[in-house]
Design a protein around this motif. Sequence first.
Motif, short mmCIF file in Angstrom:
data_model
loop_
_atom_site.label_atom_id
_atom_site.label_comp_id
_atom_site.label_asym_id
_atom_site.label_seq_id
_atom_site.Cartn_x
_atom_site.Cartn_y
_atom_site.Cartn_z
N LYS A 19 -2.80 6.00 -0.89
CA LYS A 19 -3.71 5.44 -1.46
C LYS A 19 -3.76 4.31 -2.20
O LYS A 19 -5.47 3.46 -2.93
N GLU A 20 -3.00 4.00 -3.09
CA GLU A 20 -2.86 3.06 -4.00
C GLU A 20 -2.17 1.82 -3.93
O GLU A 20 -1.41 1.32 -2.82
N GLN A 21 -2.99 0.25 -4.12
CA GLN A 21 -2.63 -0.91 -3.52
C GLN A 21 -1.73 -1.57 -5.32
O GLN A 21 -2.18 -1.80 -6.24
N ASN A 22 -0.66 -1.82 -4.91
CA ASN A 22 0.33 -2.24 -6.27
C ASN A 22 0.73 -3.22 -5.77
O ASN A 22 1.10 -4.27 -4.00
N GLU A 23 -0.02 -4.96 -6.63
CA GLU A 23 0.56 -6.03 -6.40
C GLU A 23 2.05 -6.17 -6.62
O GLU A 23 2.38 -5.68 -8.39
N ILE A 80 1.38 -1.09 0.12
CA ILE A 80 -0.03 -0.10 -0.14
C ILE A 80 0.68 1.36 -0.12
O ILE A 80 1.67 1.60 0.37
N ASP A 81 0.46 2.15 -1.20
CA ASP A 81 1.34 3.13 -0.94
C ASP A 81 0.48 4.15 -1.39
O ASP A 81 -0.23 4.60 -2.36
#
Length: 166
Positions: free
Chosen positions: A137-141, A134-135
């Motif tokens: 507000k973004e969630q990165n896989e 989690i960066d």
Amino acid sequence: MESVKNETWKGKPSYFPYLTKSIWILIYRFSHIPIIYLISLITKFLMIIYDWKTLLFLFSVIIIFAIYEFLNRQLSYNNLTYSINNDSICISTKLFKKKEVKFDLNSIQNCWIERKWIDKYFEVGTIIFTIIEIDGKEQNEKEYRLESLKDYQIVSHFEFCQGKMR
């Protein structure tokens, strides 16, 4: 890094499969040269601007990056270690400066074993984890690899992999 008492497992890749994969990466990068050459011949045939200096520059850039990637993998091998603690996985490497990637076991979304033909030949396996980072507000896989492990089956039977294996 945490104390050794807390360490459940520690390992590193087997050298020959790791070397073989590095050579395959080098060959793959060099395979771009004939493709660019063919594209340049087609553009020359279609009367689009053709300059041999530009082509030479592109070839040298490909060669430099391919050799850099190969040397980076090989020189960092001696200091590459994987460790699994009670609550995290750590991938540590050092070429010029120490680089450590550490993530919580609870953040693992998926876990699977990848064994290509070269892995089967050398009797090793690669364990791949996907985690959600989690960066703001973004969630990165993101995908992390424990590459070319002799004891891949032992690692895959740890509790954090159970129920998440594909």
